[in-house]
Enzyme design. Sequence first.
Site, PDB file in Angstrom:
ATOM      1  N   ASN A  15       0.855  -1.191   0.000  1.00 42.85           N
ATOM      2  CA  ASN A  15       0.000   0.000   0.000  1.00 42.85           C
ATOM      3  C   ASN A  15       0.895   1.248   0.000  1.00 42.85           C
ATOM      4  OD1 ASN A  15      -1.412   2.248   1.140  1.00 42.85           O
ATOM      5  ND2 ASN A  15      -3.056   0.877   1.734  1.00 42.85           N
ATOM      6  N   HIS A  18       0.960   6.257   1.899  1.00 43.04           N
ATOM      7  CA  HIS A  18       1.676   7.198   2.753  1.00 43.04           C
ATOM      8  C   HIS A  18       2.872   7.844   2.072  1.00 43.04           C
ATOM      9  CE1 HIS A  18      -1.277   6.613   5.680  1.00 43.04           C
ATOM     10  NE2 HIS A  18      -1.109   5.303   5.649  1.00 43.04           N
ATOM     11  N   HIS A  51      -5.606   3.661  -1.618  1.00 43.16           N
ATOM     12  CA  HIS A  51      -6.911   4.029  -1.048  1.00 43.16           C
ATOM     13  C   HIS A  51      -7.221   5.468  -1.445  1.00 43.16           C
ATOM     14  CE1 HIS A  51      -9.465   4.371   2.928  1.00 43.16           C
ATOM     15  NE2 HIS A  51     -10.149   4.693   1.837  1.00 43.16           N
ATOM     16  N   ARG A  53      -9.378   8.180  -0.733  1.00 43.40           N
ATOM     17  CA  ARG A  53     -10.358   8.602   0.281  1.00 43.40           C
ATOM     18  C   ARG A  53     -11.216   9.726  -0.267  1.00 43.40           C
ATOM     19  NH1 ARG A  53      -8.893   6.654   5.755  1.00 43.40           N
ATOM     20  NH2 ARG A  53     -10.668   7.903   6.411  1.00 43.40           N
ATOM     21  N   ARG A  57      -7.020  12.871   1.112  1.00 39.67           N
ATOM     22  CA  ARG A  57      -5.942  13.309   2.001  1.00 39.67           C
ATOM     23  C   ARG A  57      -4.581  12.742   1.600  1.00 39.67           C
ATOM     24  NH1 ARG A  57      -7.423  10.110   7.522  1.00 39.67           N
ATOM     25  NH2 ARG A  57      -9.382  11.180   7.180  1.00 39.67           N
ATOM     26  N   GLU A  78      -8.732   0.677  -3.211  1.00 38.47           N
ATOM     27  CA  GLU A  78      -9.459   0.691  -1.945  1.00 38.47           C
ATOM     28  C   GLU A  78     -10.301   1.952  -1.873  1.00 38.47           C
ATOM     29  OE1 GLU A  78      -7.938   1.035   2.296  1.00 38.47           O
ATOM     30  OE2 GLU A  78      -6.628  -0.414   1.364  1.00 38.47           O
ATOM     31  N   THR A 109      -8.300   3.645   8.668  1.00 40.88           N
ATOM     32  CA  THR A 109      -9.529   2.859   8.627  1.00 40.88           C
ATOM     33  C   THR A 109      -9.653   2.084   9.936  1.00 40.88           C
ATOM     34  OG1 THR A 109      -9.063   2.630   6.283  1.00 40.88           O
ATOM     35  CG2 THR A 109     -10.877   1.318   7.157  1.00 40.88           C
ATOM     36  N   GLU A 159     -11.173  -9.208   3.282  1.00 37.81           N
ATOM     37  CA  GLU A 159      -9.887  -8.856   3.890  1.00 37.81           C
ATOM     38  C   GLU A 159     -10.139  -8.651   5.372  1.00 37.81           C
ATOM     39  OE1 GLU A 159      -7.290  -6.179   1.864  1.00 37.81           O
ATOM     40  OE2 GLU A 159      -6.391  -5.475   3.736  1.00 37.81           O
ATOM     41  N   HIS A 202      -3.696  -4.439   7.773  1.00 33.67           N
ATOM     42  CA  HIS A 202      -3.800  -3.226   8.581  1.00 33.67           C
ATOM     43  C   HIS A 202      -2.875  -3.317   9.786  1.00 33.67           C
ATOM     44  CE1 HIS A 202      -5.203   0.510  10.273  1.00 33.67           C
ATOM     45  NE2 HIS A 202      -5.830   0.732   9.133  1.00 33.67           N
TER      46      HIS A 202
HETATM   47  N1  PXP Z   1      -5.897  -3.086   4.034  1.00 33.95           N
HETATM   48  C1  PXP Z   1      -6.854  -2.133   4.130  1.00 33.95           C
HETATM   49  C2  PXP Z   1      -8.235  -2.489   3.703  1.00 33.95           C
HETATM   50  C3  PXP Z   1      -6.541  -0.831   4.584  1.00 33.95           C
HETATM   51  O1  PXP Z   1      -7.508   0.096   4.705  1.00 33.95           O
HETATM   52  C4  PXP Z   1      -5.205  -0.522   4.880  1.00 33.95           C
HETATM   53  C5  PXP Z   1      -4.843   0.880   5.268  1.00 33.95           C
HETATM   54  O2  PXP Z   1      -5.105   1.754   4.222  1.00 33.95           O
HETATM   55  C6  PXP Z   1      -4.250  -1.533   4.752  1.00 33.95           C
HETATM   56  C7  PXP Z   1      -4.627  -2.804   4.347  1.00 33.95           C
HETATM   57  C8  PXP Z   1      -2.815  -1.289   5.051  1.00 33.95           C
HETATM   58  O3  PXP Z   1      -2.678  -0.912   6.393  1.00 33.95           O
HETATM   59  P1  PXP Z   1      -1.299  -0.344   6.882  1.00 33.95           P
HETATM   60  O4  PXP Z   1      -1.026   0.886   6.085  1.00 33.95           O
HETATM   61  O5  PXP Z   1      -1.545  -0.077   8.329  1.00 33.95           O
HETATM   62  O6  PXP Z   1      -0.274  -1.410   6.644  1.00 33.95           O
END
Ligand code: PXP
Length: 252
Positions: A15, A18, A51, A53, A57, A78, A109, A159, A202
Amino acid sequence: MAQAQDAGRLRLGVNIDHVATVRNARGSAYPDPVRAALLAEAAGADGITAHLREDRRHIRDADIAGLMAALARPLNFECAATAEMQAIALRHRPHAICLVPEKREERTTEGGLDVAFDQNRLTDFIAPLRDAGIRVSMFIGHDPKQIEASARIGAAVVELHTGHYCDLHHEGRFAERDAELAALAEGAQLAHALGLEVHAGHGLTFDTVGPIAALPEVRELNIGHFLIGEAIYLGLGPAIAEMRRRMDAARA
Ligand code: PXP
């Protein structure tokens, strides 16, 4: 993500949200999440998760377009289950869509989707996505009610939210962590038995990934925040390679 890949192998989705968070903090054009995604692919990511949003952001619309154009591996898009996001998904047709709950005031999330409560609306919402050939995933907790509802509405994937398990680990509440892990394991078994593909993610870190990777029903992990942070110290490629190594070790 790619179904053609080895059926037994645990996939790693990276992901890159960030990277965009850092970019947006200064209103600059860098760091570019698409460049990070290409680096992640080169380092062994099986797919990329982003993701979009509602408040934009981190990831923006142009990032999704850029990822769709540049990626060799599948994009897991996402988003919240809104009409706007459905239209964006249908325009880009990513490999997969992962539906998540979204609250404006949350930092990330925080919980899973209430599929059981929103069953009728979600059934209608995912129908055109499924018709477009997009794999639909529900981001949920391990509650059997949510897993059963996900199967009922015709989702291909669930998930499982690992955030609480990770928080308990990092707070040193190991008995509660182990209970949460056991509940995730039972959830994975139930989802698999109902014909759902099981993903998890997550909050996963080098320290917490092993027991989740070891769950035999889990086919894919989606990991972002820790890897982007760890990239400061190790570089993104080596951080992904180390996560992959830990996943493989747990699976073996
Ligand atoms: N899976 C989902 C559905 C999420 O919303 C997120 C965070 O955006 C992640 C995985 C990844 O989480 P993290 O960034 O904490 O590793």
